[in-house]
Write an enzyme that holds these catalytic residues in place. Structure first.
Site, short mmCIF file in Angstrom:
data_model
loop_
_atom_site.label_atom_id
_atom_site.label_comp_id
_atom_site.label_asym_id
_atom_site.label_seq_id
_atom_site.Cartn_x
_atom_site.Cartn_y
_atom_site.Cartn_z
N ASP A 22 2.45 -3.21 -7.53
CA ASP A 22 2.05 -1.98 -6.83
C ASP A 22 2.17 -0.77 -7.75
O ASP A 22 1.32 0.11 -7.75
CB ASP A 22 2.92 -1.78 -5.58
CG ASP A 22 2.92 -2.98 -4.67
OD1 ASP A 22 1.87 -3.67 -4.59
OD2 ASP A 22 3.95 -3.24 -4.03
N GLU A 73 0.82 -1.21 0.00
CA GLU A 73 0.00 0.00 0.00
C GLU A 73 0.85 1.26 0.00
O GLU A 73 0.55 2.23 -0.71
CB GLU A 73 -0.96 -0.01 1.19
CG GLU A 73 -1.91 -1.20 1.23
CD GLU A 73 -1.28 -2.45 1.85
OE1 GLU A 73 -1.96 -3.49 1.88
OE2 GLU A 73 -0.11 -2.40 2.30
#
Length: 371
Positions: free
Chosen positions: A291, A47
């Protein structure tokens, strides 16, 4: 799919990401962990990688998490903050440590690759509905989550279920499945991931993950049949490319955080499917590429770009990380990425990207060449 929202509302940012980041120890040379004599310190976290990429692309972003009241926690907060990410909502836990992990230099997808996690009982694994400020988490046009957080503890799973629940005032919820079998201590991990994905607006998943977690074979179409609920589903198929499935207009969508108008996900007039092949890339290291892909897609989504360009920006962000040694790499400058994303189909198919390509802005002979 256009995201609108209260851009000028107090404390509202483009993207909020919640999840654990850890201090990463990277080997000084190839070899087994048992044989590597020394390591270099870095940072790792799905994240936080996403919001670092978005910050580098000029977006206002926030990372929410918990770290230990220790030097590793200091390093994480400082390093992620230095990327332009708002880290003011990261909390310190005096009773639990910051997670760390060691990995070998090999590709994560090979049998020779080793990862040693020291995250059990970490500060982030104690995140819960009770100790996370949900108002801060929801104060974004987009909330980005991943399945890794759900694997950390029952408390984290409860928090994830709360965050993906559809309710007035919630942001658009983006979810990267990020299936990590080694993190699940029980057998219900795939079912938890499926439950969470089915409640989200925008979902990223690989065909390999769908097969490993849910036994879904047959390519992107089979994955969409398995996951019909998300308004937008992005299915990654390795080096082949990625497909985005969008549902049509006229379906309900979430209101924006802060009551500033709807987070619109209208998409096309009817359901659509868009496939974009991945460019040819000279891979240096693959860690963090997923990501970066999510960051590129979200960046283009925030800008209101069409489906093809969203996927192309996602591929370009991923290529920036694939051609660099660490988990994080600066994405191409916006103008550079826009020029490449605007190429015609033939020129996009001739695209060859190697180390240093993000610095080759304006040098078309280095960006595109015919094999």
């Amino acid at each position: 799919m256009t995201i609108t929202g209260p851009r000028n509302a107090p404390d509202v940012v483009d993207v909020v990401a919640l999840g654990e980041s850890m201090v990463t120890f990277l080997p000084s040379r190839p070899g087994r962990l048992a044989d590597v004599p020394s390591f270099e310190r870095g940072i790792g976290g799905a994240e936080s990688n996403v919001v670092c990429g978005l910050a580098a692309a000029g977006h206002a972003v926030r990372w929410v998490s918990r770290v230990g009241a220790d030097g590793f926690g200091d390093h994480l907060v400082g390093a992620i903050g230095s990327c332009g990410v708002d880290v003011a909502s990261v909390r310190r836990d005096p009773a639990r440590p910051t997670g760390v992990y060691f990995r070998t230099a090999g590709d994560r997808g090979t049998d020779a690759h080793e990862v040693a996690y020291y995250r059990a009982g970490s500060a982030a694994s104690a995140m819960s509905v009770a100790n996370v400020d949900l108002t801060v988490v929801r104060a974004g046009r987009v909330l980005h989550l991943s399945g890794i957080t759900a694997a950390l503890s029952p408390e984290c799973r409860g928090l994830m279920r709360e965050l993906v629940a559809r309710r007035p005032g919630g942001p658009l919820v983006s979810f990267d499945v990020n299936h990590r079998p080694g993190l699940w201590r029980d057998t219900d991990g795939p079912q938890v991931l499926l439950e969470l994905a089915r409640h989200c607006d925008l979902v990223f998943v690989g065909t390999d993950e769908a097969e490993a977690a849910w036994g879904v074979t047959g390519g992107p179409e089979a994955v969409r049949a398995w996951l019909p609920e998300p308004r937008v589903l992005v299915v990654k198929d390795g080096a082949k490319g990625a497909t985005v499935y969008q549902r049509g207009k006229g379906e309900p969508c979430r209101p924006a955080a802060g009551g500033g108008g709807p987070v619109a996900l209208p998409g096309p007039a009817s359901p659509s499917v868009t496939f974009v092949p991945a460019p040819s890339v000279t891979v240096v290291a693959s860690t963090g590429a997923g990501d970066a892909f999510a960051a590129g897609f979200l960046s283009a989504t925030l800008r209101g770009l069409p489906a093809r360009d969203r996927l192309r920006h996602a591929h370009l962000f991923a290529a920036a990380t694939l051609t660099a040694p660490g988990d994080l790499a600066p994405p191409p400058a916006r103008g550079h990425a826009d020029r490449l994303a605007a190429l015609d189909e033939a020129a996009w198919g001739r695209l060859r990207l190697g180390p240093g390509w993000t610095q080759a802005a304006g040098r078309a002979d280095e960006e595109v060449r015919t094999p």
